[in-house]
Motif scaffolding. Structure first.
Motif, PDB file in Angstrom:
ATOM      1  N   PRO A 327      -6.827 -19.445   9.697  1.00 34.39           N
ATOM      2  CA  PRO A 327      -5.754 -19.263  10.745  1.00 34.39           C
ATOM      3  C   PRO A 327      -5.891 -18.045  11.589  1.00 34.39           C
ATOM      4  N   PRO A 328      -5.468 -17.735  12.697  1.00 31.52           N
ATOM      5  CA  PRO A 328      -5.440 -16.976  13.521  1.00 31.52           C
ATOM      6  C   PRO A 328      -4.708 -15.604  13.149  1.00 31.52           C
ATOM      7  N   LEU A 329      -5.026 -14.159  13.242  1.00 32.27           N
ATOM      8  CA  LEU A 329      -4.287 -13.260  12.878  1.00 32.27           C
ATOM      9  C   LEU A 329      -2.954 -13.308  13.245  1.00 32.27           C
ATOM     10  N   ARG A 330      -2.587 -13.699  14.380  1.00 33.74           N
ATOM     11  CA  ARG A 330      -1.096 -13.729  14.939  1.00 33.74           C
ATOM     12  C   ARG A 330      -0.306 -14.599  13.879  1.00 33.74           C
ATOM     13  N   ASP A 331      -0.845 -15.557  13.296  1.00 39.83           N
ATOM     14  CA  ASP A 331       0.045 -16.649  12.303  1.00 39.83           C
ATOM     15  C   ASP A 331      -0.028 -15.941  10.972  1.00 39.83           C
ATOM     16  N   ARG A 332      -0.546 -14.734  11.001  1.00 41.70           N
ATOM     17  CA  ARG A 332      -0.605 -14.417   9.300  1.00 41.70           C
ATOM     18  C   ARG A 332      -0.498 -12.838   9.412  1.00 41.70           C
ATOM     19  N   ARG A 333       0.638 -12.236  10.107  1.00 36.85           N
ATOM     20  CA  ARG A 333       0.636 -10.826  10.410  1.00 36.85           C
ATOM     21  C   ARG A 333       1.098 -10.091   8.996  1.00 36.85           C
ATOM     22  N   ASP A 334       1.579 -10.691   8.073  1.00 28.84           N
ATOM     23  CA  ASP A 334       2.000 -10.090   6.870  1.00 28.84           C
ATOM     24  C   ASP A 334       0.559  -9.718   6.015  1.00 28.84           C
ATOM     25  N   ASP A 335      -0.581 -10.273   6.600  1.00 34.89           N
ATOM     26  CA  ASP A 335      -1.969  -9.532   6.108  1.00 34.89           C
ATOM     27  C   ASP A 335      -2.403  -8.537   6.424  1.00 34.89           C
ATOM     28  N   ILE A 336      -1.836  -8.320   7.727  1.00 32.37           N
ATOM     29  CA  ILE A 336      -2.376  -6.847   8.364  1.00 32.37           C
ATOM     30  C   ILE A 336      -2.336  -5.652   7.346  1.00 32.37           C
ATOM     31  N   PRO A 337      -1.286  -5.325   6.618  1.00 37.79           N
ATOM     32  CA  PRO A 337      -1.129  -4.272   5.912  1.00 37.79           C
ATOM     33  C   PRO A 337      -2.548  -4.225   4.910  1.00 37.79           C
ATOM     34  N   ALA A 338      -2.706  -5.295   4.211  1.00 38.88           N
ATOM     35  CA  ALA A 338      -3.848  -5.296   3.446  1.00 38.88           C
ATOM     36  C   ALA A 338      -5.331  -5.198   4.110  1.00 38.88           C
ATOM     37  N   LEU A 339      -5.245  -5.800   5.256  1.00 37.94           N
ATOM     38  CA  LEU A 339      -6.551  -5.527   5.985  1.00 37.94           C
ATOM     39  C   LEU A 339      -6.644  -4.104   6.508  1.00 37.94           C
ATOM     40  N   VAL A 340      -5.676  -3.422   6.879  1.00 38.48           N
ATOM     41  CA  VAL A 340      -5.659  -1.989   7.488  1.00 38.48           C
ATOM     42  C   VAL A 340      -6.337  -1.343   6.096  1.00 38.48           C
ATOM     43  N   ASP A 341      -5.750  -1.530   4.974  1.00 37.60           N
ATOM     44  CA  ASP A 341      -6.149  -0.590   3.745  1.00 37.60           C
ATOM     45  C   ASP A 341      -7.711  -0.848   3.346  1.00 37.60           C
ATOM     46  N   LEU A 342      -8.164  -2.347   3.488  1.00 35.35           N
ATOM     47  CA  LEU A 342      -9.661  -2.672   3.312  1.00 35.35           C
ATOM     48  C   LEU A 342     -10.307  -1.745   4.348  1.00 35.35           C
ATOM     49  N   PHE A 343      -9.898  -1.941   5.660  1.00 38.03           N
ATOM     50  CA  PHE A 343     -11.051  -1.442   6.704  1.00 38.03           C
ATOM     51  C   PHE A 343     -10.892   0.217   6.682  1.00 38.03           C
ATOM     52  N   TRP A 344      -9.430   0.630   6.411  1.00 36.18           N
ATOM     53  CA  TRP A 344      -9.456   2.042   6.216  1.00 36.18           C
ATOM     54  C   TRP A 344     -10.658   2.610   5.330  1.00 36.18           C
ATOM     55  N   ARG A 345     -10.682   2.056   3.980  1.00 39.67           N
ATOM     56  CA  ARG A 345     -11.485   2.459   3.211  1.00 39.67           C
ATOM     57  C   ARG A 345     -12.920   2.561   3.636  1.00 39.67           C
ATOM     58  N   GLU A 346     -13.300   1.267   4.279  1.00 37.48           N
ATOM     59  CA  GLU A 346     -14.444   1.124   4.805  1.00 37.48           C
ATOM     60  C   GLU A 346     -14.998   2.322   5.786  1.00 37.48           C
ATOM     61  N   LEU A 347     -13.930   2.652   6.831  1.00 34.30           N
ATOM     62  CA  LEU A 347     -14.466   3.730   7.756  1.00 34.30           C
ATOM     63  C   LEU A 347     -14.291   5.053   7.243  1.00 34.30           C
ATOM     64  N   ARG A 348     -13.589   5.305   5.875  1.00 35.89           N
ATOM     65  CA  ARG A 348     -13.809   6.671   5.154  1.00 35.89           C
ATOM     66  C   ARG A 348     -15.268   6.747   4.675  1.00 35.89           C
ATOM     67  N   SER A 354     -12.228  11.832   4.963  1.00 37.31           N
ATOM     68  CA  SER A 354     -11.061  11.065   4.496  1.00 37.31           C
ATOM     69  C   SER A 354     -10.192  10.526   5.729  1.00 37.31           C
ATOM     70  N   GLY A 355     -10.375  11.249   7.030  1.00 35.18           N
ATOM     71  CA  GLY A 355      -9.738  10.549   8.203  1.00 35.18           C
ATOM     72  C   GLY A 355      -8.318  10.778   8.179  1.00 35.18           C
ATOM     73  N   PRO A 356      -7.481  10.540   9.214  1.00 31.01           N
ATOM     74  CA  PRO A 356      -6.090  10.588   9.020  1.00 31.01           C
ATOM     75  C   PRO A 356      -5.238   9.621   8.157  1.00 31.01           C
ATOM     76  N   ASP A 357      -4.094   9.897   7.911  1.00 35.43           N
ATOM     77  CA  ASP A 357      -3.412   8.694   7.317  1.00 35.43           C
ATOM     78  C   ASP A 357      -2.937   7.715   8.248  1.00 35.43           C
ATOM     79  N   MET A 358      -2.415   6.659   7.597  1.00 32.05           N
ATOM     80  CA  MET A 358      -1.826   5.539   8.482  1.00 32.05           C
ATOM     81  C   MET A 358      -0.361   5.541   8.438  1.00 32.05           C
ATOM     82  N   SER A 359       0.337   5.929   9.590  1.00 35.91           N
ATOM     83  CA  SER A 359       1.848   5.948   9.402  1.00 35.91           C
ATOM     84  C   SER A 359       2.412   4.555   9.384  1.00 35.91           C
ATOM     85  N   ARG A 360       3.841   4.598   8.837  1.00 35.81           N
ATOM     86  CA  ARG A 360       4.349   3.360   8.939  1.00 35.81           C
ATOM     87  C   ARG A 360       4.761   2.601  10.041  1.00 35.81           C
TER      88      ARG A 360
END
Length: 468
Positions: A327-348, A354-360
Motif C-alpha cells: 500500500p502507498p504510504l499515504r494509506d498507512r500514515r500510522d507507520d510513519i513514526p516506526a519508519l522515522v525511527d528506523l531511518f533515523w538509526r540508519e542515518l546516525r 547522533s544528530g538532532p532529535d525528532m520532535s513530536r
C-alpha cells in the motif's frame, strides 16, 4: 515433489507428539532392528521401496528419514534428489553398504543431512538421528519466530505495524519458503525491490545470486541482450560473449523490476524462457538451461494493461502465481513514526553522529504530508532534515523545508529520472494540493484547473488519490 504444505503444517505440530522417523530399507530385518532401537523416542513408519516411501510421505510426513541407497528399482539417491530441494523437507540420512567418497560427496551435495556406510556403529547412528531431529526442531522454531515477527510488523529491513503491512509480511514469509513466482505491485517508492530482496533472503535459493533488471531503465534492444546475453559478434561492439541475467541468476532469483514497461516482443521471449527453463543468447544457435525463481514488480495496473492490450495475459499468469500489494504510504500514515525511527538509526550510523532529535511536531508534520514518492521520498526528506536541521531538534519547519512541494527544485517528481514516473508524481502532488485548496470538492477543483469534472474523477481513480 510438492510436499511443503504437508510438512509445514504437520511436522511436530504438537509439542507432546513424538517426532516421526521414516525407515526406508528393502530388508524387513533391518527395518525391524532400527524400529526397536528408536521406538521409545520416535514414532516409526516404514517403507521397502522408493514408490512406497513416496506414499508414506504423502500420508504421514516425517521429521527424519533413514534412507537406504540400495533399493529395488529406483535407488535412495534418486529420492534424496527429489526431496531435498524443498525447504520443508525432512532431514535425510543416506545409508549404504557401498562405501566410497564419491557417493558420500554426491549425497551431501544433493542435500543429505548426513551419510553412513554399513556396517555402522549403533551409537553413531543414534547420535546422527538425534542431531538431525534437533536440527529440524530448531528450523521450525526459526520459521515460527520469523512468522511471529512478520505479524508484529517487521520483515527484515521493512517495517510497518498497520494491518495491511502485517498481512503483507506474513504472506511474504510463507511465500518465501516456496519456489512460486511472485508479482509485487505498488506505487514507485513503496519498497518493491526491498521486499523482493527480503523474500530471496528467506528462500531456499538464498545462498545463490539475486539478479535484478530494471525493465524501464533500458531501451528495448538493450533489454533483450541484458536478459538473454549474447555471443561474440552478435552485434557491433559485442567483442566477447556475455551471459545474460537469466544465466547469471541460475539456481537463484531473477528480479524483473517494472515488468509492465517491457515491449510485447520481449514479453514473448520471457514467456518462452520461464516456460521452457532455457534461453538463447543473441547471435547464438544453442539453448542454455536455466533454473531461476522470478520475482517481478510493477507500479502499473497489469490486469488493466492486459485489457488494454499492453501486457500478455499468459505471461501475467506465469509471473503472478502469488501477487503481493504494497500500500502507498499515504494509506498507512500510522507507520510513519516506526519508519522515522528506523531511518533515523540508519542515518546516525551513516554519518557517525547522533544528530538532532525528532520532535513530536516534526512527526505530526510528516504524518500530514501526502508522500507521493512514498517511503523513498520519506527517506530522502529525513536525510535532508538530519543534515540541514538547525539546533538540537528537528522542528516542523525543518520538515516543511525538507518535504518540499512539487514546485520546488528539490521535488521528488523532478528528481525522478523516468519521464512517465515524474509525470505521475507531479500529477499526484498537483491534484492533491488543488483538491485540498478546494476542500475536496471535485467540481470546484475541475473548474479551477480548467479540466472536465469527469476527466478529473477518472484521474483521481487512476492515481488512487484520497480526497482531503
Amino acid at each position: 515433489m510438492a510436499l511443503a504444505a504437508l510438512w509445514s503444517g504437520m511436522i511436530g505440530s504438537e509439542p507432546d507428539m513424538k517426532p516421526v522417523l521414516l525407515v526406508v530399507d528393502d530388508e524387513e530385518a533391518a527395518r525391524y532392528a532400527i524400529g526397536r532401537l528408536f521406538h521409545s523416542d520416535f514414532r516409526i513408519i516404514e517403507a521397502g521401496s522408493v514408490p512406497e516411501a513416496r506414499q508414506r510421505l504423502r500420508t504421514d510426513p516425517p521429521d527424519v528419514i533413514l534412507l537406504d541407497y540400495d533399493l529395488p528399482g529406483e535407488n535412495g539417491l534418486a529420492l534424496l534428489k527429489e526431496l531435498a530441494p524443498d525447504p520443508a523437507a525432512p532431514a535425510i540420512i543416506l545409508i549404504t553398504a557401498y562405501g566410497g567418497e564419491r557417493l558420500a560427496v554426491e549425497a551431501m551435495k544433493s542435500g543429505a543431512y548426513d551419510y553412513l556406510a554399513k556396517p555402522y556403529d549403533i551409537e553413531e547412528l543414534r547420535l546422527v538421528v538425534n542431531r538431525a531431529t534437533e536440527r529440524q526442531s530448531l528450523k521450525r522454531e526459526v520459521e515460527h519466530l520469523r512468522y511471529a515477527r512478520a505479524g508484529e510488523g517487521q520483515f527484515g529491513r521493512m517495517t510497518g505495524g498497520s494491518p495491511a503491512m502485517r498481512q503483507l509480511f506474513q504472506t511474504a514469509e510463507r511465500v518465501a519458503q516456496s519456489d512460486l513466482p511472485v508479482l509485487i505491485q505498488g506505487e514507485s517508492g513503496t519498497g518493491k525491490d526491498v521486499l523482493a530482496q527480503e523474500i530471496h533472503a528467506r528462500s531456499p535459493r538464498s545462498a545463490r545470486r539475486f539478479v535484478a533488471l530494471n525493465c524501464s531503465a533500458l531501451p528495448e534492444h538493450l533489454v533483450e541482450s541484458e536478459l538473454f546475453g549474447y555471443e561474440k559478434g552478435a552485434f557491433t561492439g559485442a567483442a566477447s560473449a556475455r551471459a545474460g541475467k537469466f544465466e547469471q541468476a541460475h539456481h537463484g532469483t531473477l528480479f524483473l523490476d517494472e515488468i509492465g514497461d517491457m515491449a510485447p516482443a520481449t514479453q514473448a521471449k520471457i514467456l518462452r524462457a520461464v516456460e521452457n527453463g532455457a534461453v538463447e543468447r543473441l547471435g547464438g544457435v544453442n539453448t542454455v538451461s536455466v533454473n531461476v525463481r522470478t520475482i517481478s514488480a510493477s507500479n502499473k495496473d497489469l490486469p488493466q494493461a492486459i485489457r488494454d492490450g499492453g501486457f500478455r495475459e499468459d505471461l501475467y499468469y506465469r509471473l503472478a502465481a502469488v501477487t503481493l500489494w504494497i500500500p502507498p504510504l499515504r494509506d498507512r500514515r500510522d507507520d510513519i513514526p516506526a519508519l522515522v525511527d528506523l531511518f533515523w538509526r540508519e542515518l546516525r550510523a551513516k554519518y557517525s553522529r547522533s544528530g538532532p532529535d525528532m520532535s513530536r511536531e516534526a512527526i505530526a508534520r510528516l504524518q500530514d504530508h501526502t508522500w507521493p514518492g512514498n517511503v523513498r521520498e520519506l527517506r530522502n526528506a529525513l536525510e535532508r532534515a538530519f543534515v540541514m536541521a538547525h539546533g538540537d531538534s528537528v522542528t516542523a519547519a525543518d520538515i516543511q523545508a525538507s518535504a518540499a512541494p512539487a514546485s520546488s527544485k528539490s521535488s521528488t517528481s523532478l528528481d525522478e529520472p523516468d519521464y512517465r514516473e515524474a509525470k505521475r508524481l507531479f500529477e499526484i502532488e498537483y491534484l492533491t494540493r488543488k483538491l485540498r485548496e478546494n476542500g475536496g470538492n471535485v467540481t470546484r477543483t475541475a473548474e479551477s484547473i480548467g479540466m472536465a469534472r469527469q476527466s478529473l474523477q477518472e484521474k483521481i481513480r487512476e492515481l488512487g488519490l484520497a480526497r482531503p
